[in-house]
Design an enzyme around this catalytic site. Structure first.
Site, PDB file in Angstrom:
ATOM      1  N   TYR A  79       0.856  -1.185   0.000  1.00  0.00           N
ATOM      2  CA  TYR A  79       0.000   0.000   0.000  1.00  0.00           C
ATOM      3  C   TYR A  79       0.890   1.231   0.000  1.00  0.00           C
ATOM      4  CZ  TYR A  79      -3.367   3.502   1.692  1.00  0.00           C
ATOM      5  OH  TYR A  79      -4.165   4.615   1.828  1.00  0.00           O
ATOM      6  N   LYS A  96       4.544   9.133   8.625  1.00  0.00           N
ATOM      7  CA  LYS A  96       4.344   8.522   9.941  1.00  0.00           C
ATOM      8  C   LYS A  96       5.352   8.981  11.006  1.00  0.00           C
ATOM      9  CE  LYS A  96       1.262   5.122   8.143  1.00  0.00           C
ATOM     10  NZ  LYS A  96       1.215   4.320   6.963  1.00  0.00           N
ATOM     11  N   ASP A 116       9.320   2.880  -0.519  1.00  0.00           N
ATOM     12  CA  ASP A 116       8.307   3.540   0.287  1.00  0.00           C
ATOM     13  C   ASP A 116       8.561   3.155   1.742  1.00  0.00           C
ATOM     14  OD1 ASP A 116       6.152   4.555   1.577  1.00  0.00           O
ATOM     15  OD2 ASP A 116       4.619   3.608   0.312  1.00  0.00           O
TER      16      ASP A 116
HETATM   17  C1  LIG Z   1       0.491   4.841   5.597  1.00  0.00           C
HETATM   18  C2  LIG Z   1       1.245   4.579   4.339  1.00  0.00           C
HETATM   19  C3  LIG Z   1       1.176   5.451   3.244  1.00  0.00           C
HETATM   20  C4  LIG Z   1       0.218   6.590   3.186  1.00  0.00           C
HETATM   21  O1  LIG Z   1       0.445   7.545   4.142  1.00  0.00           O
HETATM   22  P1  LIG Z   1      -0.761   8.556   4.545  1.00  0.00           P
HETATM   23  O2  LIG Z   1      -0.101   9.529   5.464  1.00  0.00           O
HETATM   24  O3  LIG Z   1      -1.803   7.703   5.188  1.00  0.00           O
HETATM   25  O4  LIG Z   1      -1.245   9.178   3.286  1.00  0.00           O
HETATM   26  C5  LIG Z   1       2.019   5.224   2.182  1.00  0.00           C
HETATM   27  N1  LIG Z   1       2.861   4.178   2.171  1.00  0.00           N
HETATM   28  C6  LIG Z   1       2.941   3.305   3.192  1.00  0.00           C
HETATM   29  C7  LIG Z   1       3.919   2.185   3.149  1.00  0.00           C
HETATM   30  C8  LIG Z   1       2.105   3.455   4.299  1.00  0.00           C
HETATM   31  O5  LIG Z   1       2.134   2.563   5.283  1.00  0.00           O
END
Ligand SMILES: *Cc1c(COP(=O)(O)O)cnc(C)c1O
Length: 393
Positions: A107, A230, A202
Site C-alpha cells: 500500500y 508517519k 516507500d
Molecule cells: C500509511 C502509508 C502510506 C500513506 O500515508 P498517509 O499519510 O496515510 O497518506 C504510504 N505508504 C505506506 C507504506 C504506508 O504505510
C-alpha cells in the site's frame, strides 16, 4: 479514543488498552512523549505556520539526511500519500516514461496510480480495484507478486525502456508484516539500474522504525528515491520524499516537475518530527528489536500451546500473527491465512485490554514504551484468549 500515555490508551468509555496500533505507526516513542509534547506546545505558542520556509524544515531535512544518506535532497509534504504520488510523478518526469511497477499487497497511499491490488484497507474490505480510477491510468500500473524476483526480471524484459520506476515497501507492512526474501531488494536495484528506471523505497512505515537508517540501511540496498511519513511527524500530518540530488533537481522551482502544498513543512509537524528524530539512537533499535522478538515468541508460543498453527513474522518494531499457516512470505500466503481466527482473537484481546489492529492484514506496532511488563501482560492475555477460542471451536 480520548487519550494516551506511553504504551496505553483510553477510550471514550474510560476503558484502558495496551496499544499496538500506534496511530498506524507514528508513535515510535509512545503516546504523549514528553519531548515531543513540549516541542509542539512551545511551537504552537510561536506560530502554527507562515506559508514561508522556516529553519525547522532545513533542520528536518538535515536530520533525515544524516540518518539516511541516500536522501541528498528532501521535499516535505503533508502525508504519505502525497509523498508517494509526488515521487511517482518525479520518476515519470525524470525518465520520460509512463509505466510504473508495484507489488500486490503493498500500500502506498490512496492516489489513483497506486490503488491496484493494494494492501491496508483495500485488502481488509476486499477492494482489488477501486472504482473511480480511469482505465487508461490503471493500465500504466503493472502489479507483480511481492518477493518474486523472476516476475520483476521478466516484466522489465517485456517492457524494456518503458518503466519509469518500481515502488516497493522494502518490508511489506500493509498485508501484515512480510520481510523481503533474500535477494529480492537486490534484484530490484540491479534490474532498475540496468534499465534506467528509478527504484523508490516507500519507507513511510519502515523509515526510522526498523533501523535508524530505515530498511535501506537494514538490508543494505540504496534506492534512488525514498518516501517517508508517519514517524517523521510523530503523530502530526506529515510526509517527505527525497533521494538523488540530480533527480530531485527536476522538481519545481529548480525543474519543471510541479509539486506544492499549502501546509508542507508546517512548523508544528516539523518540531514534533524533529523531537522524535532527536531521540533516535542505536540503543532505541536494539531495545525495540528485543521487545519485538519477545512479543513475537510469546504470542507464537501461546498460539501453538493452544493448538493453533501460526506464522509470526517480525522485523524490529513491527510484527504480525497469521493463523492457520506455518509460513507467510508473499501475498498468496497472506490470503491463505485464517482471518476468521484473527477476527475472534482481535475482539477477545480488545475485551482483555489489548488493542491490536482491527484487521488480519495490518501489523502490530511497538514503541519504546512497550516495556517487558507491558509485553508480559499482552502475552498473558493472549494465552487466556487463545485457550478460550480453542475451547469454543
Ligand atoms: C500509511 C502509508 C502510506 C500513506 O500515508 P498517509 O499519510 O496515510 O497518506 C504510504 N505508504 C505506506 C507504506 C504506508 O504505510
Amino acid at each position: 479514543m480520548v487519550e494516551g500515555s506511553g504504551a496505553r490508551i483510553t477510550d471514550a468509555d474510560g476503558n484502558r488498552y495496551i496499544d499496538y496500533v500506534a496511530s498506524w505507526g507514528p508513535m515510535l516513542f509512545g503516546h504523549s512523549n514528553d519531548r515531543i509534547k513540549q516541542a509542539v506546545i512551545e511551537q504552537a505558542a510561536r506560530s502554527m505556520g507562515f506559508g514561508a520556509p522556516t529553519e525547522l524544515e532545513i533542520r528536518m531535512a538535515e536530520r533525515i539526511g544524516e540518518l539516511m544518506p541516500a536522501l541528498e535532497k528532501v521535499r516535505m509534504v503533508s502525508s504519505g500519500t502525497e509523498a508517494t504520488m509526488s515521487a511517482i510523478r518525479l520518476a515519470r518526469g525524470f525518465t520520460s516514461r509512463d509505466l510504473i511497477v508495484k507489488f500486490s499487497g503493498c500500500y502506498h497511499g490512496h492516489s489513483d496510480s497506486l490503488l491496484s491490488k493494494a494492501g491496508s484497507g483495500l485488502l481488509t474490505f476486499g477492494i482489488p480495484n477501486c472504482p473511480g480510477i480511469p482505465e487508461a491510468l490503471a493500465r500504466m500500473t503493472l502489479t507483480l507478486p511481492f518477493n518474486d524476483s523472476d516476475a520483476v526480471t521478466r516484466t522489465f524484459a517485456e517492457h524494456q525502456g518503458k518503466i519509469a520506476c518500481v515502488i516497493v515497501e522494502p518490508v511489506a507492512g500493509n498485508m501484515g508484516c512480510i520481510p523481503p526474501a533474500p535477494g529480492f531488494l537486490e534484484t530490484l536495484r540491479t534490474v532498475t539500474a540496468r534499465d534506467g528506471a528509478l527504484l523508490i523505497f516507500d519507507e513511510v512505515i519502515t523509515g526510522f522504525r526498523v533501523a535508524s537508517g530505515g530498511a535501506q540501511a537494514l538490508y543494505g540496498v540504496t534506492p534512488d528515491l525514498t518516501t517517508l511519513g508517519k514517524i517523521i511527524g510523530a503523530g502530526l500530518p506529515v510526509g517527505a520524499f527525497g533521494g538523488r540530488a540530480d533527480v530531485m533537481a527536476m522538481i519545481a522551482p529548480d525543474g519543471p516537475v510541479y509539486q506544492a502544498g499549502t501546509l508542507s513543512g508546517n512548523p508544528l509537524a516539523m518540531v514534533a518530527g524533529l523531537a522524535a528524530l532527536d531521540q533516535v539512537s542505536p540503543t532505541v533499535y536494539s531495545n525495540l528489536e528485543l521487545a519485538t522478538r519477545k512479543l513475537a515468541d510469546g504470542l507464537a508460543d501461546a498460539a501453538r500451546r493452544a493448538g493453533f498453527s501460526v506464522a509470526c513474522n517480525q522485523v524490529c518494531g513491527m510484527l504480525s500473527l497469521f493463523f492457520g499457516t506455518e509460513s507467510v512470505q508473499d501475498f498468496e500466503g497472506v490470503m491463505k491465512s485464517d482471518a476468521d481466527i484473527y477476527r475472534k482473537f482481535f475482539h477477545k484481546m480488545l475485551n482483555a485490554g489489548v488493542y491490536l489492529a482491527p484487521s488480519a492484514y495490518e501489523v502490530a506496532f511497538l514503541s519504546t514504551a512497550h516495556t517487558a511488563d507491558v509485553i508480559d501482560q499482552t502475552v498473558r492475555s493472549a494465552e487466556q484468549v487463545l485457550s478460550e477460542i480453542k475451547a469454543n471451536r
